[in-house]
Design a protein around this motif. Sequence first.
Motif, PDB file in Angstrom:
ATOM      1  N   UNK A   4       0.859  -1.184   0.000  1.00 49.22           N
ATOM      2  CA  UNK A   4       0.000   0.000   0.000  1.00 49.22           C
ATOM      3  C   UNK A   4       0.896   1.235   0.000  1.00 49.22           C
ATOM      4  N   UNK A   5       0.565   2.210  -0.821  1.00 47.92           N
ATOM      5  CA  UNK A   5       1.385   3.411  -0.932  1.00 47.92           C
ATOM      6  C   UNK A   5       1.155   4.331   0.260  1.00 47.92           C
ATOM      7  N   UNK A   6       2.251   4.722   0.908  1.00 48.61           N
ATOM      8  CA  UNK A   6       2.191   5.746   1.938  1.00 48.61           C
ATOM      9  C   UNK A   6       2.223   7.091   1.212  1.00 48.61           C
ATOM     10  N   UNK A 232      11.099   5.415   3.020  1.00 46.29           N
ATOM     11  CA  UNK A 232      12.376   5.808   2.419  1.00 46.29           C
ATOM     12  C   UNK A 232      12.523   7.314   2.571  1.00 46.29           C
ATOM     13  N   UNK A 233      13.182   7.726   3.658  1.00 45.93           N
ATOM     14  CA  UNK A 233      13.299   9.154   3.972  1.00 45.93           C
ATOM     15  C   UNK A 233      14.597   9.757   3.448  1.00 45.93           C
ATOM     16  N   UNK A 234      15.605   8.931   3.232  1.00 44.47           N
ATOM     17  CA  UNK A 234      16.885   9.431   2.748  1.00 44.47           C
ATOM     18  C   UNK A 234      16.909   9.449   1.230  1.00 44.47           C
ATOM     19  N   UNK A 235      17.489  10.491   0.677  1.00 40.21           N
ATOM     20  CA  UNK A 235      17.554  10.612  -0.775  1.00 40.21           C
ATOM     21  C   UNK A 235      18.944  11.051  -1.225  1.00 40.21           C
ATOM     22  N   UNK A 236      19.211  10.830  -2.491  1.00 39.97           N
ATOM     23  CA  UNK A 236      20.431  11.302  -3.141  1.00 39.97           C
ATOM     24  C   UNK A 236      20.083  11.513  -4.618  1.00 39.97           C
ATOM     25  N   UNK A 237      21.033  12.014  -5.377  1.00 41.37           N
ATOM     26  CA  UNK A 237      20.755  12.323  -6.779  1.00 41.37           C
ATOM     27  C   UNK A 237      21.792  11.682  -7.694  1.00 41.37           C
ATOM     28  N   UNK A 242      16.115  11.799  -8.707  1.00 43.62           N
ATOM     29  CA  UNK A 242      16.059  11.552  -7.271  1.00 43.62           C
ATOM     30  C   UNK A 242      16.116  10.058  -7.006  1.00 43.62           C
ATOM     31  N   UNK A 243      17.033   9.652  -6.126  1.00 47.05           N
ATOM     32  CA  UNK A 243      17.210   8.241  -5.797  1.00 47.05           C
ATOM     33  C   UNK A 243      16.814   7.988  -4.346  1.00 47.05           C
ATOM     34  N   UNK A 244      16.284   6.813  -4.103  1.00 46.68           N
ATOM     35  CA  UNK A 244      15.831   6.417  -2.774  1.00 46.68           C
ATOM     36  C   UNK A 244      16.880   5.566  -2.071  1.00 46.68           C
ATOM     37  N   UNK A 245      16.823   5.566  -0.745  1.00 49.56           N
ATOM     38  CA  UNK A 245      17.688   4.687   0.050  1.00 49.56           C
ATOM     39  C   UNK A 245      17.268   3.224  -0.060  1.00 49.56           C
ATOM     40  N   UNK A 246      16.055   2.976  -0.561  1.00 50.92           N
ATOM     41  CA  UNK A 246      15.491   1.621  -0.586  1.00 50.92           C
ATOM     42  C   UNK A 246      15.236   1.208  -2.030  1.00 50.92           C
ATOM     43  N   UNK A 255       4.394  -4.283   3.313  1.00 47.47           N
ATOM     44  CA  UNK A 255       2.953  -4.082   3.434  1.00 47.47           C
ATOM     45  C   UNK A 255       2.553  -2.657   3.096  1.00 47.47           C
ATOM     46  N   UNK A 256       3.433  -1.719   3.447  1.00 46.14           N
ATOM     47  CA  UNK A 256       3.252  -0.305   3.133  1.00 46.14           C
ATOM     48  C   UNK A 256       4.613   0.237   2.700  1.00 46.14           C
ATOM     49  N   UNK A 257       4.618   1.215   1.800  1.00 46.58           N
ATOM     50  CA  UNK A 257       5.895   1.789   1.387  1.00 46.58           C
ATOM     51  C   UNK A 257       5.679   3.170   0.772  1.00 46.58           C
ATOM     52  N   UNK A 258       6.590   4.071   1.064  1.00 46.35           N
ATOM     53  CA  UNK A 258       6.547   5.386   0.437  1.00 46.35           C
ATOM     54  C   UNK A 258       7.002   5.286  -1.011  1.00 46.35           C
ATOM     55  N   UNK A 259       6.414   6.080  -1.908  1.00 46.48           N
ATOM     56  CA  UNK A 259       6.899   6.116  -3.289  1.00 46.48           C
ATOM     57  C   UNK A 259       8.208   6.887  -3.371  1.00 46.48           C
ATOM     58  N   UNK A 260       8.936   6.705  -4.463  1.00 52.55           N
ATOM     59  CA  UNK A 260      10.207   7.422  -4.634  1.00 52.55           C
ATOM     60  C   UNK A 260       9.980   8.935  -4.626  1.00 52.55           C
ATOM     61  N   UNK A 261       8.891   9.381  -5.233  1.00 53.71           N
ATOM     62  CA  UNK A 261       8.513  10.790  -5.229  1.00 53.71           C
ATOM     63  C   UNK A 261       7.096  10.898  -4.682  1.00 53.71           C
ATOM     64  N   UNK A 262       6.891  11.814  -3.742  1.00 54.77           N
ATOM     65  CA  UNK A 262       5.552  12.002  -3.189  1.00 54.77           C
ATOM     66  C   UNK A 262       5.320  11.279  -1.874  1.00 54.77           C
TER      67      UNK A 262
END
Length: 285
Positions: A4-6, A232-237, A242-246, A255-262
Amino acid sequence: MAAEKLDGEALAARVRAEVAAEVAALGAQGRQVCLATVLVGDDPASSRYVAMKQQDCAEVGIVTKSHHLPADLAQDDLLALLGALNADPTVHGILLQLPLPAHLDEQAALLAIDPAKDVDGLHPVNLGRLVMGTPGLLPCTPAGIVELLAAHHVPVEGRHVVVVGRGLTIGRPLALLLALKRPGCNAAVTVVHTGVPDLEAYVRQADVLVAAAGHANLVKAAWVKPGAAVVAAGTSFAGRRLLSDVEEEAAEVAGWMTPRIGGVGPMTRAMLLRNTLLAATGAGR
């Protein structure tokens, strides 16, 4: 089954609407909420971030006072400006955009901001209030993450949260916040970092995983506990991407996960608006 998208965008929109309504109510009483932004130099990323935050403020009715200063600004002049903003009763929040030019002392500048106007929530007084569990302005990203988990009914209380990253803006304050005995928190929290030899072993234990190290694809999909919540709160470029830590494939396990953007980003910006409102009303103290 995909996670499910956070959805940070949707929740941030709700927070902005709530802030806008309260700002309008204050306006009807003749009280105007104001955020002062301080930008030193012409770093493109910093200039873009400040412009975005000013636009966010405009959309909810918060007035901004912009202070764009030359890159060769003297330390004493910066401290004098911050002192003047502290003393200005029409200014409720102060946002000092980081990083500062190398010749300036960031720590001294941050310490110079009145804790009651510290909308980033990173002044030692506000962090001390967080440690004690007393009311204060919370760091924006940790506060946004807690709200994001709660809004999506992610079980946190009594669960094992693993925070990857110990930085001042996310990892350390988030761990303190999640361990507090308060709704949406009250978790068993483990903080690890990239210097831990067996990072995978810790990640595999997480019911809730927050990756905040700023290392692209540090957390592998195979490490994620099935059904876990992944933030995934940490980012880099890489260039402008934009790149995710995950690894994105973790969405097939979680079960739940944040999208790379948003995901976390919109919530951080929304919490800045809320902190400015709290600073204006004194409710953050």
